[in-house]
Design a protein around this motif. Structure first.
Motif, PDB file in Angstrom:
ATOM      1  N   ILE A  18      11.095  10.283  -5.886  1.00 42.94           N
ATOM      2  CA  ILE A  18      10.467  10.975  -7.017  1.00 42.94           C
ATOM      3  C   ILE A  18       9.386  11.921  -6.480  1.00 42.94           C
ATOM      4  CG2 ILE A  18       9.230  10.661  -9.208  1.00 42.94           C
ATOM      5  CD1 ILE A  18      12.115   9.489  -9.165  1.00 42.94           C
ATOM      6  N   ALA A  19       9.356  13.122  -7.029  1.00 44.01           N
ATOM      7  CA  ALA A  19       8.450  14.178  -6.541  1.00 44.01           C
ATOM      8  C   ALA A  19       7.071  14.081  -7.210  1.00 44.01           C
ATOM      9  CB  ALA A  19       9.075  15.538  -6.833  1.00 44.01           C
ATOM     10  N   GLY A  20       6.185  14.971  -6.816  1.00 45.64           N
ATOM     11  CA  GLY A  20       4.876  15.097  -7.472  1.00 45.64           C
ATOM     12  C   GLY A  20       5.060  15.629  -8.883  1.00 45.64           C
ATOM     13  N   GLU A 404      13.319  18.981  -9.146  1.00 41.72           N
ATOM     14  CA  GLU A 404      13.661  19.360  -7.765  1.00 41.72           C
ATOM     15  C   GLU A 404      15.017  18.786  -7.411  1.00 41.72           C
ATOM     16  OE1 GLU A 404      11.318  17.709  -4.606  1.00 41.72           O
ATOM     17  OE2 GLU A 404       9.658  19.048  -4.996  1.00 41.72           O
ATOM     18  N   HIS A 405      15.885  19.575  -6.794  1.00 39.21           N
ATOM     19  CA  HIS A 405      17.106  19.074  -6.148  1.00 39.21           C
ATOM     20  C   HIS A 405      17.931  18.109  -7.013  1.00 39.21           C
ATOM     21  CE1 HIS A 405      15.327  20.888  -2.722  1.00 39.21           C
ATOM     22  NE2 HIS A 405      14.421  19.965  -2.535  1.00 39.21           N
ATOM     23  N   VAL A 406      18.239  18.522  -8.239  1.00 41.79           N
ATOM     24  CA  VAL A 406      18.998  17.651  -9.155  1.00 41.79           C
ATOM     25  C   VAL A 406      20.330  17.224  -8.535  1.00 41.79           C
ATOM     26  CG1 VAL A 406      20.258  17.648 -11.349  1.00 41.79           C
ATOM     27  CG2 VAL A 406      17.934  18.541 -11.242  1.00 41.79           C
ATOM     28  N   VAL A 407      21.059  18.221  -8.003  1.00 39.69           N
ATOM     29  CA  VAL A 407      22.407  17.931  -7.490  1.00 39.69           C
ATOM     30  C   VAL A 407      22.306  17.010  -6.272  1.00 39.69           C
ATOM     31  CG1 VAL A 407      24.416  19.010  -6.376  1.00 39.69           C
ATOM     32  CG2 VAL A 407      23.442  20.005  -8.469  1.00 39.69           C
ATOM     33  N   ARG A 408      21.384  17.334  -5.355  1.00 37.42           N
ATOM     34  CA  ARG A 408      21.250  16.526  -4.138  1.00 37.42           C
ATOM     35  C   ARG A 408      20.855  15.076  -4.484  1.00 37.42           C
ATOM     36  NH1 ARG A 408      16.637  17.992   0.080  1.00 37.42           N
ATOM     37  NH2 ARG A 408      17.488  20.093  -0.127  1.00 37.42           N
TER      38      ARG A 408
END
Ligand code: UD1
Length: 423
Positions: A18-20, A404-408
């Motif tokens: 999980i990102a900031g 951020e980076h939904v697909v990845r």
């Protein structure tokens, strides 16, 4: 413009980092305007909203350096060379209206475009303006812009907000830290984003008491200095990816997640039959793919209530539940635009005013659907993960604003998902 194609049906298993927090990061960036020394922000999410705000801050004279591909930023507002925040940018990103408080605190004057309406509601800024007026600002609305000035600087005041506004609390807070005297803000937002902003301001030398409670007392100081601050974990991204294994079945650990920041969602998900466990590294969400979740009712409310930013995702989950769930949206007047798109995927939803009745179906079916706003778009992807067949989500630029980076991230837990250029 790109599209996202999801082939749903299978369970998800693995880990998602999980990102900031987007909503925190944007307000922290605005706080850089309050000091002539550099503010270093770490754990920043890499999102188009952050890039849009960077452009606005640069137009005001802030030097912005991105490190580690944008995960850290150094913002230096040694001099504010321009005091006008233009419509071109403010209309794209409402959070950019939050340069207003810091500009007034630092310069005693600002010209900021009114943000205008937005897809989910009118989203007025009257509380932002009246709180600054209470601190002595003269405000004039002309040609779509707020022209504000405070001869001799802002003065502390006692302000009671008639209802909770995250944005207005944060603008008033940033204005008050450099005002003369003491400001008392009552009925303020208690959102983790607002609390983290207050912590960052305190690290910059501000004198604030009561962050995280409904009253904040701010004693104005002469100047703030630079600091290094770590942006908190994004509780909305966390909540979104908690719903992924709940809707598909499987078990996913959300790295960096804690229960405390998503307690209202975690409680509802457990009531629906999902298992949630806190580990040393995150939160593990598990649902047996051979069972269905149960319908639970949800009403959105300011923190610590159920977040409006997770209502669309919860609606997607309820589309596959047993029974009927009643979802009530109390923050925004037009925030069910994902419902007609979910209906295209076979969902049974009746909306009346600010209430949606969702009757679960055994299976959603893939369909071409259209994203209308940030959280609506991700709810369609969640629904696509659970649906039989192919779901094609267009207008995915909404997603890039906040995820951020939904697909990845989803491929990492076994989803069949791709991003393709739209013809
Ligand atoms: C809101 C959400 C926040 C969410 C963000 C993005 C709440 C309380 N706020 O924050 O959690 O992350 O959207 O989706 O859940 N209002 C006025 N006048 C004002 C300011 C606000 O009438 O001056 C109204 C808004 O139209 C809205 C409500 O108050 O109906 C809450 O707005 P506010 O919290 O300010 O919105 P955001 O800061 O965008």
């Amino acid at each position: 413009m790109d599209r996202i194609i999801v082939n749903g049906g299978g369970p998800l298993n693995g880990q998602i980092p999980i990102a900031g927090a987007k909503n925190t990061a944007l307000k922290l960036m605005c706080a850089a305007l309050l000091t002539d020394e550099p503010l270093t922000l770490t754990n920043m999410p890499r999102l188009s909203d952050v890039r849009t705000l960077t452009t606005l801050l640069e137009s005001l004279g802030v030097e912005v350096a991105c490190l580690q591909e944008g995960k850290s930023m150094v913002l230096s507002a040694a001099e504010i060379t321009n005091k006008t925040a233009h419509y071109d940018i403010v209309r794209k990103l409402r959070a950019s209206f939050n340069v207003f408080g810091p500009m007034m605190g630092r310069c005693g004057e600002a010209v900021v475009s009114l943000p205008g309406g937005c897809a989910i509601g009118a989203r007025k800024v009257d509380l932002h303006l009246s709180s600054l007026e209470a601190m002595g600002a003269k405000i004039d609305l002309r040609e779509g812009y707020v022209h504000a000035s405070a001869q001799g600087g802002l003065k502390g005041a006692e302000i009671e907000f008639p209802f909770v506004s995250v944005g207005a609390t944060e603008n008033a807070l940033c204005a008050a830290v450099l005002a003369k005297g003491t400001t008392v803000l009552k009925n303020v937002a208690r959102e983790p984003d607002t609390v983290d902003l207050a912590h960052c301001l305190m690290e910059m030398g501000a004198d604030i008491e009561g962050a995280g409670t409904s009253t904040m007392v701010i004693r104005g100081v002469d100047r703030l200095h630079g600091a290094t601050h770590r942006c908190i974990t994004d509780r909305i991204e966390l909540g979104t990816w908690m719903i992924a294994p709940a809707i598909t079945g499987g078990s996913v650990e959300l790295l960096g997640g804690t229960r405390a920041i998503v307690a209202s969602l975690a409680d509802k998900m457990e009531e629906a039959g999902v298992t949630i466990a806190e580990t040393a590294t995150g939160l593990v969400v598990t649902r047996d793919p051979n069972t269905q979740v149960k319908a639970v009712d949800v009403t959105t409310a300011p923190f610590p209530g159920f977040p409006t930013d997770l209502q669309a995702q919860m609606m997607a989950l309820m589309c596959t539940a047993t029974g009927t769930a009643v979802l009530e949206e109390t923050i925004f007047e037009n925030r069910f635009m994902h419902a007609p798109e979910l209906i295209r995927m076979g969902a049974q939803i009746d909306t009346t005013g600010n209430t949606a009745r969702v009757t679960g179906v055994d299976k959603l079916r893939g369909a071409p659907v259209m994203a209308t706003d940030l959280r609506a778009s991700i709810s369609l992807i969640l629904a696509g993960l659970a649906a039989e067949g192919e779901t094609i989500v267009s207008r995915v630029y909404h997603l890039d604003r906040g995820y951020e980076h939904v697909v990845r991230k989803l491929r990492g837990v076994g989803a069949t998902i791709d991003r393709v250029k739209e013809e």
